[in-house]
Design a protein around this motif. Structure first.
Motif, PDB file in Angstrom:
ATOM      1  N   GLY B 248       7.315-100.970  11.128  1.00 19.23           N
ATOM      2  CA  GLY B 248       7.890 -99.835  10.409  1.00 19.23           C
ATOM      3  C   GLY B 248       7.826 -99.955   8.894  1.00 19.23           C
ATOM      4  O   GLY B 248       6.943-100.609   8.327  1.00 19.23           O
ATOM      5  N   MET B 249       8.785 -99.282   8.237  1.00 18.91           N
ATOM      6  CA  MET B 249       8.792 -99.197   6.765  1.00 18.91           C
ATOM      7  C   MET B 249       8.842-100.570   6.096  1.00 18.91           C
ATOM      8  O   MET B 249       8.227-100.765   5.047  1.00 18.91           O
ATOM      9  N   SER B 250       9.561-101.522   6.700  1.00 22.32           N
ATOM     10  CA  SER B 250       9.644-102.823   6.024  1.00 22.32           C
ATOM     11  C   SER B 250       8.265-103.486   5.995  1.00 22.32           C
ATOM     12  O   SER B 250       7.840-104.004   4.963  1.00 22.32           O
ATOM     13  N   HIS B 251       7.532-103.422   7.108  1.00 17.71           N
ATOM     14  CA  HIS B 251       6.183-103.990   7.114  1.00 17.71           C
ATOM     15  C   HIS B 251       5.278-103.210   6.157  1.00 17.71           C
ATOM     16  O   HIS B 251       4.468-103.786   5.423  1.00 17.71           O
ATOM     17  N   MET B 252       5.443-101.898   6.180  1.00 18.00           N
ATOM     18  CA  MET B 252       4.607-101.037   5.332  1.00 18.00           C
ATOM     19  C   MET B 252       4.775-101.408   3.853  1.00 18.00           C
ATOM     20  O   MET B 252       3.795-101.563   3.121  1.00 18.00           O
ATOM     21  N   LEU B 253       6.027-101.545   3.427  1.00 15.88           N
ATOM     22  CA  LEU B 253       6.264-101.850   2.011  1.00 15.88           C
ATOM     23  C   LEU B 253       5.762-103.245   1.650  1.00 15.88           C
ATOM     24  O   LEU B 253       5.223-103.470   0.565  1.00 15.88           O
ATOM     25  N   ASP B 254       5.912-104.196   2.576  1.00 13.93           N
ATOM     26  CA  ASP B 254       5.446-105.547   2.282  1.00 13.93           C
ATOM     27  C   ASP B 254       3.916-105.605   2.240  1.00 13.93           C
ATOM     28  O   ASP B 254       3.327-106.361   1.478  1.00 13.93           O
ATOM     29  N   HIS B 255       3.302-104.753   3.084  1.00 15.37           N
ATOM     30  CA  HIS B 255       1.854-104.780   3.245  1.00 15.37           C
ATOM     31  C   HIS B 255       1.161-103.963   2.149  1.00 15.37           C
ATOM     32  O   HIS B 255       0.207-104.404   1.527  1.00 15.37           O
ATOM     33  N   PHE B 256       1.672-102.747   1.919  1.00 15.19           N
ATOM     34  CA  PHE B 256       1.027-101.849   0.964  1.00 15.19           C
ATOM     35  C   PHE B 256       1.729-101.836  -0.394  1.00 15.19           C
ATOM     36  O   PHE B 256       1.287-101.144  -1.300  1.00 15.19           O
ATOM     37  N   GLY B 257       2.823-102.579  -0.497  1.00 12.62           N
ATOM     38  CA  GLY B 257       3.562-102.608  -1.762  1.00 12.62           C
ATOM     39  C   GLY B 257       2.671-102.799  -2.977  1.00 12.62           C
ATOM     40  O   GLY B 257       2.785-102.063  -3.967  1.00 12.62           O
ATOM     41  N   PRO B 258       1.746-103.760  -2.932  1.00  9.30           N
ATOM     42  CA  PRO B 258       0.891-103.993  -4.107  1.00  9.30           C
ATOM     43  C   PRO B 258       0.089-102.759  -4.528  1.00  9.30           C
ATOM     44  O   PRO B 258      -0.205-102.594  -5.708  1.00  9.30           O
ATOM     45  N   SER B 259      -0.233-101.878  -3.568  1.00 10.83           N
ATOM     46  CA  SER B 259      -1.044-100.712  -3.952  1.00 10.83           C
ATOM     47  C   SER B 259      -0.229 -99.735  -4.795  1.00 10.83           C
ATOM     48  O   SER B 259      -0.786 -98.823  -5.402  1.00 10.83           O
ATOM     49  N   LEU B 260       1.082 -99.944  -4.857  1.00 13.52           N
ATOM     50  CA  LEU B 260       1.889 -99.122  -5.768  1.00 13.52           C
ATOM     51  C   LEU B 260       1.465 -99.344  -7.216  1.00 13.52           C
ATOM     52  O   LEU B 260       1.714 -98.516  -8.083  1.00 13.52           O
ATOM     53  N   LYS B 261       0.874-100.503  -7.466  1.00 14.68           N
ATOM     54  CA  LYS B 261       0.421-100.791  -8.827  1.00 14.68           C
ATOM     55  C   LYS B 261      -1.016-100.337  -9.058  1.00 14.68           C
ATOM     56  O   LYS B 261      -1.532-100.415 -10.167  1.00 14.68           O
ATOM     57  N   ALA B 262      -1.668 -99.891  -7.986  1.00 16.96           N
ATOM     58  CA  ALA B 262      -3.066 -99.468  -8.107  1.00 16.96           C
ATOM     59  C   ALA B 262      -3.143 -98.097  -8.790  1.00 16.96           C
ATOM     60  O   ALA B 262      -2.211 -97.308  -8.706  1.00 16.96           O
ATOM     61  N   PRO B 263      -4.250 -97.846  -9.476  1.00 23.18           N
ATOM     62  CA  PRO B 263      -4.381 -96.566 -10.201  1.00 23.18           C
ATOM     63  C   PRO B 263      -4.784 -95.428  -9.267  1.00 23.18           C
ATOM     64  O   PRO B 263      -5.756 -94.738  -9.502  1.00 23.18           O
ATOM     65  N   TRP B 264      -4.018 -95.252  -8.185  1.00 23.03           N
ATOM     66  CA  TRP B 264      -4.380 -94.272  -7.165  1.00 23.03           C
ATOM     67  C   TRP B 264      -3.956 -92.870  -7.511  1.00 23.03           C
ATOM     68  O   TRP B 264      -4.302 -91.920  -6.829  1.00 23.03           O
ATOM     69  N   THR B 265      -3.089 -92.753  -8.492  1.00 28.22           N
ATOM     70  CA  THR B 265      -2.680 -91.440  -8.979  1.00 28.22           C
ATOM     71  C   THR B 265      -2.284 -91.683 -10.424  1.00 28.22           C
ATOM     72  O   THR B 265      -2.070 -92.821 -10.820  1.00 28.22           O
ATOM     73  N   ARG B 266      -2.207 -90.621 -11.183  1.00 25.77           N
ATOM     74  CA  ARG B 266      -1.797 -90.791 -12.576  1.00 25.77           C
ATOM     75  C   ARG B 266      -0.302 -91.058 -12.704  1.00 25.77           C
ATOM     76  O   ARG B 266       0.185 -91.353 -13.783  1.00 25.77           O
ATOM     77  N   LEU B 267       0.416 -90.910 -11.601  1.00 23.19           N
ATOM     78  CA  LEU B 267       1.859 -91.168 -11.634  1.00 23.19           C
ATOM     79  C   LEU B 267       2.152 -92.646 -11.400  1.00 23.19           C
ATOM     80  O   LEU B 267       1.762 -93.206 -10.382  1.00 23.19           O
ATOM     81  N   GLU B 268       2.817 -93.263 -12.358  1.00 19.56           N
ATOM     82  CA  GLU B 268       3.212 -94.658 -12.203  1.00 19.56           C
ATOM     83  C   GLU B 268       4.292 -94.768 -11.130  1.00 19.56           C
ATOM     84  O   GLU B 268       5.169 -93.917 -11.037  1.00 19.56           O
ATOM     85  N   ALA B 269       4.238 -95.819 -10.349  1.00 16.32           N
ATOM     86  CA  ALA B 269       5.261 -96.034  -9.313  1.00 16.32           C
ATOM     87  C   ALA B 269       6.463 -96.748  -9.927  1.00 16.32           C
ATOM     88  O   ALA B 269       6.332 -97.424 -10.952  1.00 16.32           O
ATOM     89  N   PRO B 270       7.628 -96.601  -9.289  1.00 16.20           N
ATOM     90  CA  PRO B 270       8.771 -97.401  -9.744  1.00 16.20           C
ATOM     91  C   PRO B 270       8.584 -98.848  -9.303  1.00 16.20           C
ATOM     92  O   PRO B 270       7.755 -99.138  -8.432  1.00 16.20           O
ATOM     93  N   GLU B 271       9.338 -99.736  -9.909  1.00 10.81           N
ATOM     94  CA  GLU B 271       9.336-101.128  -9.478  1.00 10.81           C
ATOM     95  C   GLU B 271       9.870-101.186  -8.054  1.00 10.81           C
ATOM     96  O   GLU B 271      10.891-100.564  -7.734  1.00 10.81           O
TER      97      GLU B 271
END
Lengths: 318, 318
Positions: B248-271
């Motif tokens: 679920g969400m906990s695995h998702m965030l641990d797995h894809f969390g780093p992509s929050l820092k990727a330039p996938w959109t012009r919107l910066e992600a929160p920490e």
């Protein structure tokens, strides 16, 4: 390259990585009648993969299996090299870790037969970055699916700097034959297209939760009871084309243009230049095939009703 | 305030502004059996409104009209004061122009009977800004619908600084009785919830078109053939909860969390702090009512199939 197989003649597909996405690809290709060889380094990969295919099969059966489709057509290989050695197409779906992808793709490239196209499910790495260690990088492309790959039609196909156009074209044709909806991109953009859009929503949602502006439940229901009902028929652009009433996108941009400067999201809008305005208006004309707004409205209304009914049916059967 | 009408006893609704949104409200309230008085300053407003109601009626009939519902229950008033003078609820849907809203809402407030709730369809102005000139601002709230208001269930209800809680509660209850899906917000946030989310998509889309990264058609089909098929049942959060597989969400965030820092959109992600992570995980637990991911996956699969069929049906009948 004369020996290259035609996309329509492919029978043997290899899937490297068998988690949620890789396993979803396995289910999709099995349902479309392919022989699938899978490999995943996890010790429990085979059991997990079988559970995933079992879970997907009723849905796939409901949608209609291709002739000869069978779960029996799945082989779980002992090594990556065994999995891809006789493949006619390879789909890689490893975790999103660049070092891992670099290594894995070079091993796939070394083991797969000459001229066989290798596609990566990466949700964001540019192929330019991933194909660096491959001996024959020209046959590597991104084929980015959406979860679950056995149901959501979209696949975004794009090459890297060292990819050759024939590989991009081949992959696009293959995915199309294999029952997917293909967007063939001209240029590499980080996150491709759909992920950039859904990542923008996701990041705004995370900000709102982080700031106590909305709960997870409010965010989800704001979409499921709101714009989410419009998007299966019309994307965000045509949706706003209709918001302009009889005047369409041009009226919409003239009317709501100023709200682009409003702090409605943490994402700054681009300048609404005449050029951007014209591209949006022209793009909506093309995307709607010139169908008058009134007809699109009637279609949208019927679609929203059908979509609400479809969802109600699922909710009631819970 | 003893004379205040109960939300369930309202029969007479006034709609001020009769464009796409105001007219959509008129159609909705008529279909729910209300007596509706509308006013709009445009010279051709009456004709346009009647065309809009005509166009909406088949869809509303298909969905099921309330007892006594009739297009005959519509009166187009000659003045704003005539329209709201005997109303038991007022919905304002003027163009998005703050000066105009300030003026209009103060006139509505002056003319509507005491204790009657006045709701604005504004898609982004905070009520705090709009209620400044009202003599009795405590009864003004935002009731933000989605286009078309006669079909899309969502209404976001939120007050301004001078709004009183009874008015927010009253409006939420009234909209619920009137057949809408209500999100009652605790705090004013620019753009409310759903608009912040869809505005993030929209701005990213505009950037992509402005930069030649994607066409209008590619953007729309990336949603209609992709994530747009998942969102009618599960919002963006639960969709990603499922992307985490059995974890679920906990695995998702641990797995894809780093992509929050990727330039996938012009919107910066929160920490992605532990606190945010926990809120997302906990929020998904609550939003899913603790339903195991495997069951949610089965529901989503059936929903995606039904939604695709619903959309295909509309496309085939074009």
């Amino acid at each position: 390259m004369d020996a290259r197989i035609a996309p329509g003649s492919v029978r043997k597909v290899a899937c490297v990585g068998a988690g949620v996405i890789g396993g979803g690809w396995v289910a999709h290709f099995l349902a479309r009648g392919y022989q699938v060889t899978a490999w995943d380094p996890a010790p429990d990969a085979k059991d997990k993969l079988q559970r995933l295919v079992e879970a997907a099969w009723p849905a796939l059966t409901e949608l209609g299996l291709a002739e000869g489709a069978s779960r029996e057509n799945l082989t779980v290989a002992a090594t990556l090299e065994d999995a891809v050695g006789e493949a006619e197409f390879v789909q890689e779906s490893a975790p999103e870790d660049l070092e891992l992808k670099l290594d894995l793709l070079s091993r796939i490239d070394a083991a797969a037969p000459d001229g066989v196209v290798v596609s990566s499910s990466t949700s964001g790495f540019p192929m330019t970055d991933m194909q660096q260690r491959c001996a024959t990088p020209e046959r590597l492309v991104v084929g980015h699916p959406f979860n679950p790959p056995y149901l959501i039609p979209l696949v975004e196909v794009v090459g890297g700097e060292k990819s050759e156009q024939w590989a991009v074209d081949w992959a696009a044709e293959f995915f199309d034959i294999a029952g997917k909806h293909v967007i063939k991109m001209e240029h590499e953009v980080p996150g491709f297209i759909a992920n950039r859009l859904q990542e923008a929503i996701w990041r705004e949602a995370l900000h709102m939760v982080a700031n106590g502006e909305a709960t997870v439940e409010q965010i989800d229901s704001s979409i499921t009871a709101g714009p989410g009902l419009r998007w299966p028929l019309l994307g965000p652009c045509l949706t706003f084309h209709l918001a302009g009433g009889e005047g369409g996108m041009s009226h919409m941009l003239d009317h709501f243009g100023p709200s682009l400067k409003a702090p409605w999201t943490r994402l700054e809008a681009p300048e609404l230049t005449d050029d951007l305005r014209d591209r949006m208006v022209q793009g909506c004309e093309e995307a709607s095939g010139g169908t008058p707004v009134a007809e699109l409205v009637a279609d949208r209304d019927r679609a929203v009703i059908e979509v609400m009914r479809a969802v109600d049916k699922i909710k009631e059967s819970r």
